[in-house]
Design a protein around this motif. Structure first.
Motif, mmCIF file in Angstrom:
data_model
loop_
_atom_site.group_PDB
_atom_site.id
_atom_site.type_symbol
_atom_site.label_atom_id
_atom_site.label_comp_id
_atom_site.label_asym_id
_atom_site.label_seq_id
_atom_site.Cartn_x
_atom_site.Cartn_y
_atom_site.Cartn_z
ATOM 1 N N LEU A 1 77.615 -46.917 -16.618
ATOM 2 C CA LEU A 1 77.327 -48.009 -17.369
ATOM 3 C C LEU A 1 79.320 -48.024 -16.972
ATOM 4 C CD1 LEU A 1 75.536 -47.741 -21.249
ATOM 5 C CD2 LEU A 1 75.323 -49.819 -18.676
ATOM 6 N N ARG A 2 79.802 -47.615 -17.200
ATOM 7 C CA ARG A 2 82.182 -47.723 -17.136
ATOM 8 C C ARG A 2 81.726 -48.127 -15.547
ATOM 9 N NH1 ARG A 2 85.858 -44.785 -14.408
ATOM 10 N NH2 ARG A 2 87.467 -45.009 -15.356
ATOM 11 N N SER B 1 74.563 -41.795 -18.754
ATOM 12 C CA SER B 1 75.050 -42.804 -19.009
ATOM 13 C C SER B 1 76.295 -43.883 -19.025
ATOM 14 C CB SER B 1 74.019 -43.274 -19.830
ATOM 15 O OG SER B 1 72.565 -42.648 -19.924
ATOM 16 N N TYR C 1 83.989 -44.986 -24.974
ATOM 17 C CA TYR C 1 83.012 -44.364 -24.382
ATOM 18 C C TYR C 1 83.031 -43.107 -24.994
ATOM 19 C CZ TYR C 1 83.230 -46.782 -20.709
ATOM 20 O OH TYR C 1 83.230 -48.709 -20.011
ATOM 21 N N PHE D 1 78.367 -51.754 -14.902
ATOM 22 C CA PHE D 1 77.990 -52.569 -15.542
ATOM 23 C C PHE D 1 78.767 -53.682 -16.476
ATOM 24 C CE2 PHE D 1 73.841 -50.164 -14.374
ATOM 25 C CZ PHE D 1 73.234 -52.218 -14.190
ATOM 26 N N TRP D 2 79.516 -52.439 -17.517
ATOM 27 C CA TRP D 2 80.954 -53.072 -17.911
ATOM 28 C C TRP D 2 82.497 -53.152 -17.694
ATOM 29 C CZ3 TRP D 2 78.394 -49.338 -22.331
ATOM 30 C CH2 TRP D 2 77.405 -49.905 -23.227
#
Length: 105
Positions: free
Chosen positions: A29-30, A25, A45, A33-34
């Motif tokens: 996400l890294r 996850s 993180y 998305f973010w």
């Protein structure tokens, strides 16, 4: 009452599979998305992944007791089993998570 096989699979799910879910996850996400600022990304993180690697909290036992369920003893045994294997498994998963967070920072 929960069988020993069921309890072992619960522990495997919480202590091995959930850390993998957390790492994947965080990676997704890294990557997609973010964009976390560089000065806090490693710590961010690390905290994100630590949520997935810790054993079940004792407040789960309180929730089971309040629900009136007959599985209180089984859940208590699962929590004890998780904390019994935590020194070994948690050391390994924590090492992986810290290594990834330091690489990502």
């Amino acid at each position: 009452m929960l069988s020993n096989k069921t309890m072992i699979w619960i522990v495997i799910g919480k202590m091995i599979i959930m850390p993998l879910v957390g790492i994947v996850s965080a990676l997704i996400l890294r990557t997609y998305f973010w964009h976390i600022p560089d000065d806090i990304d490693g710590a961010f993180y690390l905290v994100l992944m630590i949520v997935f690697i810790t054993p079940t909290a004792n407040n789960v036992m309180v929730m089971v007791e309040l629900s009136g369920s007959n599985t209180k003893e089984g859940i208590a045994r699962v929590i004890v089993l998780e904390y019994a294997v935590a020194p070994l498994i948690l050391s390994l998963t924590m090492t992986c998570v810290i290594g990834l967070a330091s690489v990502w920072s």
